[in-house]
Write an enzyme that holds these catalytic residues in place. Sequence first.
Site, short mmCIF file in Angstrom:
data_model
loop_
_atom_site.label_atom_id
_atom_site.label_comp_id
_atom_site.label_asym_id
_atom_site.label_seq_id
_atom_site.Cartn_x
_atom_site.Cartn_y
_atom_site.Cartn_z
CD GLU A 135 15.90 13.46 -0.97
OE1 GLU A 135 14.87 12.76 -0.94
OE2 GLU A 135 17.03 13.07 -0.60
CE LYS A 149 10.05 6.85 2.97
NZ LYS A 149 10.53 7.71 4.07
CG ASP A 177 15.56 14.59 2.68
OD1 ASP A 177 14.52 14.11 3.17
OD2 ASP A 177 16.68 14.07 2.79
CE LYS A 210 14.15 9.40 -1.79
NZ LYS A 210 13.48 10.56 -1.14
NE ARG A 229 -10.06 -10.40 11.14
CZ ARG A 229 -10.30 -9.32 11.86
NH1 ARG A 229 -9.83 -8.15 11.49
NH2 ARG A 229 -11.06 -9.39 12.93
#
Length: 251
Positions: free
Chosen positions: A166, A105, A187, A137, A70
């Site tokens: 950004e 992410k 963005d 950001k 697995r």
Amino acid sequence: TIPASATATATFGARQPGVIAGLPFAAAAFHAIDPTVRFEALMADGQPIARGDVLARVSGNARAILSAERVALNYLTHLSGIATATARLVERVRHTKARIVETRKTTPGLRLIEKYAVACGGGQNHRIGLYDAILIKDNHIAVAGGVGEAIRRARAHAPGVKLEIEVGSLAELDDALAEHPDIILLDNMPVATMRTAVDRVAGRALLEASGNITLATVQAVAETGVDYLSSGAITHSAPALDIGLDITSAR
């Protein structure tokens, strides 16, 4: 239920088409249980696969194979899913200069191997973490007091480190250009606004488009002339590729 002396041979088979990634990690799962288990890759990471292809063969102690099965499949299905999702975007923009890149992410603890899977799918690794490139950001800008101030503070703190900022509007783009960042991230801008941004920057910085990069939108965004298209979905939302392990013989 399995005698300690039992041996077995099994194969990994593709149950749907895609791009394979994770074979070395699958091998490591078996070797963590029993270093004597033999893992033979029959295809290479980054290779397109079709339904029914045999990807690898594993043989040795049956308990070890069943114990690691697995975990090995988790690596293969997850990473192959990322590679496949990346490859589909890459194919849509092949006629442009744009490169598909991932974001941060990623699954906690799995960032390096998920970025590896992106590369297997033909994507380009962007930055590994905030230690090898600065990313400013919108929330950083809000706290720092503006685009220009945020860039100046970052430059003072880490001179010589690649810096990306950004922006969400053409006004912020102009503020950023005045400080000469290495990369400007556009963005969630409409395609028409991105075209204007590309013309306005005129090669003075690399441009990255981010936000809502999907199979349906990626071609139009790439054709604006940006250098990078970043997609969080290729790591955080890529569906697992269906791969199975089947015992072919046992003693």
